[in-house]
Design a protein around this motif. Structure first.
Motif, PDB file in Angstrom:
ATOM      1  N   SER A 214       0.823  -1.212   0.000  1.00 12.61           N
ATOM      2  CA  SER A 214       0.000   0.000   0.000  1.00 12.61           C
ATOM      3  C   SER A 214       0.852   1.255   0.000  1.00 12.61           C
ATOM      4  CB  SER A 214      -0.925  -0.002   1.218  1.00 12.61           C
ATOM      5  OG  SER A 214      -1.763  -1.132   1.232  1.00 12.61           O
ATOM      6  N   LEU A 215       1.978   1.223   0.713  1.00 10.12           N
ATOM      7  CA  LEU A 215       2.846   2.393   0.781  1.00 10.12           C
ATOM      8  C   LEU A 215       3.445   2.733  -0.586  1.00 10.12           C
ATOM      9  CD1 LEU A 215       4.822   2.026   4.138  1.00 10.12           C
ATOM     10  CD2 LEU A 215       3.226   3.840   3.507  1.00 10.12           C
ATOM     11  N   LYS A 216       3.749   1.724  -1.381  1.00  5.73           N
ATOM     12  CA  LYS A 216       4.303   1.986  -2.714  1.00  5.73           C
ATOM     13  C   LYS A 216       3.306   2.736  -3.579  1.00  5.73           C
ATOM     14  CE  LYS A 216       7.110  -2.205  -2.566  1.00  5.73           C
ATOM     15  NZ  LYS A 216       7.268  -3.582  -3.108  1.00  5.73           N
ATOM     16  N   VAL A 217       2.035   2.409  -3.421  1.00  4.12           N
ATOM     17  CA  VAL A 217       0.999   3.142  -4.147  1.00  4.12           C
ATOM     18  C   VAL A 217       0.808   4.528  -3.544  1.00  4.12           C
ATOM     19  CG1 VAL A 217      -1.438   3.144  -4.806  1.00  4.12           C
ATOM     20  CG2 VAL A 217      -0.165   0.999  -4.778  1.00  4.12           C
ATOM     21  N   SER A 218       0.765   4.586  -2.222  1.00  2.00           N
ATOM     22  CA  SER A 218       0.461   5.837  -1.531  1.00  2.00           C
ATOM     23  C   SER A 218       1.549   6.883  -1.717  1.00  2.00           C
ATOM     24  CB  SER A 218       0.246   5.572  -0.035  1.00  2.00           C
ATOM     25  OG  SER A 218      -0.844   4.711   0.174  1.00  2.00           O
ATOM     26  N   VAL A 219       2.803   6.460  -1.768  1.00  2.59           N
ATOM     27  CA  VAL A 219       3.883   7.446  -1.857  1.00  2.59           C
ATOM     28  C   VAL A 219       3.851   8.154  -3.208  1.00  2.59           C
ATOM     29  CG1 VAL A 219       5.658   5.884  -2.765  1.00  2.59           C
ATOM     30  CG2 VAL A 219       6.326   7.805  -1.339  1.00  2.59           C
ATOM     31  N   ALA A 220       3.483   7.428  -4.267  1.00  2.00           N
ATOM     32  CA  ALA A 220       3.352   8.070  -5.577  1.00  2.00           C
ATOM     33  C   ALA A 220       2.134   8.991  -5.609  1.00  2.00           C
ATOM     34  CB  ALA A 220       3.254   7.016  -6.669  1.00  2.00           C
ATOM     35  N   ILE A 221       1.030   8.530  -5.010  1.00  2.00           N
ATOM     36  CA  ILE A 221      -0.167   9.371  -4.948  1.00  2.00           C
ATOM     37  C   ILE A 221       0.098  10.617  -4.119  1.00  2.00           C
ATOM     38  CG2 ILE A 221      -2.562   9.448  -4.174  1.00  2.00           C
ATOM     39  CD1 ILE A 221      -2.777   6.502  -4.699  1.00  2.00           C
ATOM     40  N   SER A 222       0.901  10.482  -3.079  1.00  2.00           N
ATOM     41  CA  SER A 222       1.193  11.615  -2.222  1.00  2.00           C
ATOM     42  C   SER A 222       1.942  12.711  -2.976  1.00  2.00           C
ATOM     43  CB  SER A 222       2.011  11.158  -1.007  1.00  2.00           C
ATOM     44  OG  SER A 222       2.190  12.198  -0.089  1.00  2.00           O
ATOM     45  N   VAL A 223       2.837  12.334  -3.875  1.00  2.00           N
ATOM     46  CA  VAL A 223       3.540  13.327  -4.695  1.00  2.00           C
ATOM     47  C   VAL A 223       2.550  14.067  -5.585  1.00  2.00           C
ATOM     48  CG1 VAL A 223       5.252  13.637  -6.521  1.00  2.00           C
ATOM     49  CG2 VAL A 223       5.726  12.081  -4.629  1.00  2.00           C
TER      50      VAL A 223
END
Length: 287
Positions: A214-223
């Motif tokens: 989930s973090l791999k998806v979230s970190v890109a979305i966060s940018v």
């Protein structure tokens, strides 16, 4: 090694070729018009050369973007607003702050949903429904509301990032916390282990692979959220501000350079998450 590098190299070359072809196609009319106004020859090679050399093209070529990146990164101090590293750090700061807030919120929501059936029935549908609101619509509202109560700068952008990235973390952690072996849970109940003890000793370790996915998806979305959050604020720093100023003045090369830096930032943050995953889960014996 070759079997891994070759497909990536071939795909990269194909993308670059498609990029150059697209640049020639989109810039062709403007290049031909420029040559006609100047009374210069307008043969195929002449127009093609002009299409690849325009200062404000519709679609810049990869070498133009590379030159802009190199000039920005090496021609100015890292603390200068003309250096893309300065803007990248501003965006990264908001993205990481929002990611941390989303991580905390997502874990808390997931734990509540897993341990309380009432929350699962009442809260989970609202968590899902929250993601149906377009971020371009809600971002200005967040900026205005927080600005009216005196909260400006980093926090509004971080809240926008949190809004985007808490959802995949919540869903992943719900799945992860429920992935613990039922036999082990029964064993812990046999030993009269408390729910908190089961959470820290069994459920949370079992959820780690789901959390990092989930973090791999979230970190890109966060940018993405950080860049979107910089647009309505009218700030002078950040990749979003760089994109906005480039669009105001028609600096398409600057826009594409900022887009490439945003992509590199996402790749770097995902690599950091991947490194943490290998270090923690590898040490724990998870494959």
């Amino acid at each position: 090694m070759i079997s891994r590098v070759l497909p990536v190299t071939v795909m990269t070359l194909l993308l670059l070729a498609a990029w150059y072809i697209g640049a020639a196609w989109l810039n062709w009319p403007q290049a031909a018009e420029t040559l006609a106004r100047a009374g210069k020859p307008a043969g195929f090679v002449d127009v093609l050369t002009q299409a690849y050399a325009m200062k404000r093209p519709i679609l810049p070529t990869p070498d133009q973007v590379a030159v802009e990146l190199w000039t920005s990164l090496t021609g100015y101090a890292p603390t200068s607003p003309r250096n893309l590293l300065f803007h990248t750090w501003v965006t990264a700061e908001a993205a990481l702050t929002g990611l941390a807030m989303g991580l905390l919120l997502g874990i808390l929501l997931a734990a509540g949903i897993v341990y309380t059936r009432t929350l699962e029935a009442s809260l989970l549908p609202w968590v899902i429904a929250s993601q149906t609101i377009p971020i371009l619509a809600i971002a200005p509202m967040i900026v205005v509301i927080l600005g009216n109560i005196g909260l400006t700068g980093l926090l509004p952008k971080a809240v926008i990032c949190m809004y985007l990235c808490f959802f995949p973390i919540t869903v992943g952690m719900v799945k992860g916390l429920r992935s613990a072996d039922p036999l082990w849970l029964d064993l812990m109940r046999t030993y009269s282990a408390s729910g908190m003890r089961a959470f820290w000793s069994l459920r949370l370790p079992a959820s780690m692979p789901f959390l990092f996915a989930s973090l791999k998806v979230s970190v890109a979305i966060s940018v993405v959220g950080a860049i979107v959050g910089e647009l309505p604020t009218g700030g002078q720093a950040g990749l979003g501000a760089r994109l906005l100023s480039g669009s105001y003045y028609g600096q398409t090369v600057q826009i594409w350079a900022a887009l490439i830096m945003a992509s590199l930032l996402s790749v770097a943050l995902i690599a950091v998450v991947r490194g943490l995953e290998l270090a923690l889960l590898g040490r724990a014996g998870v494959r």
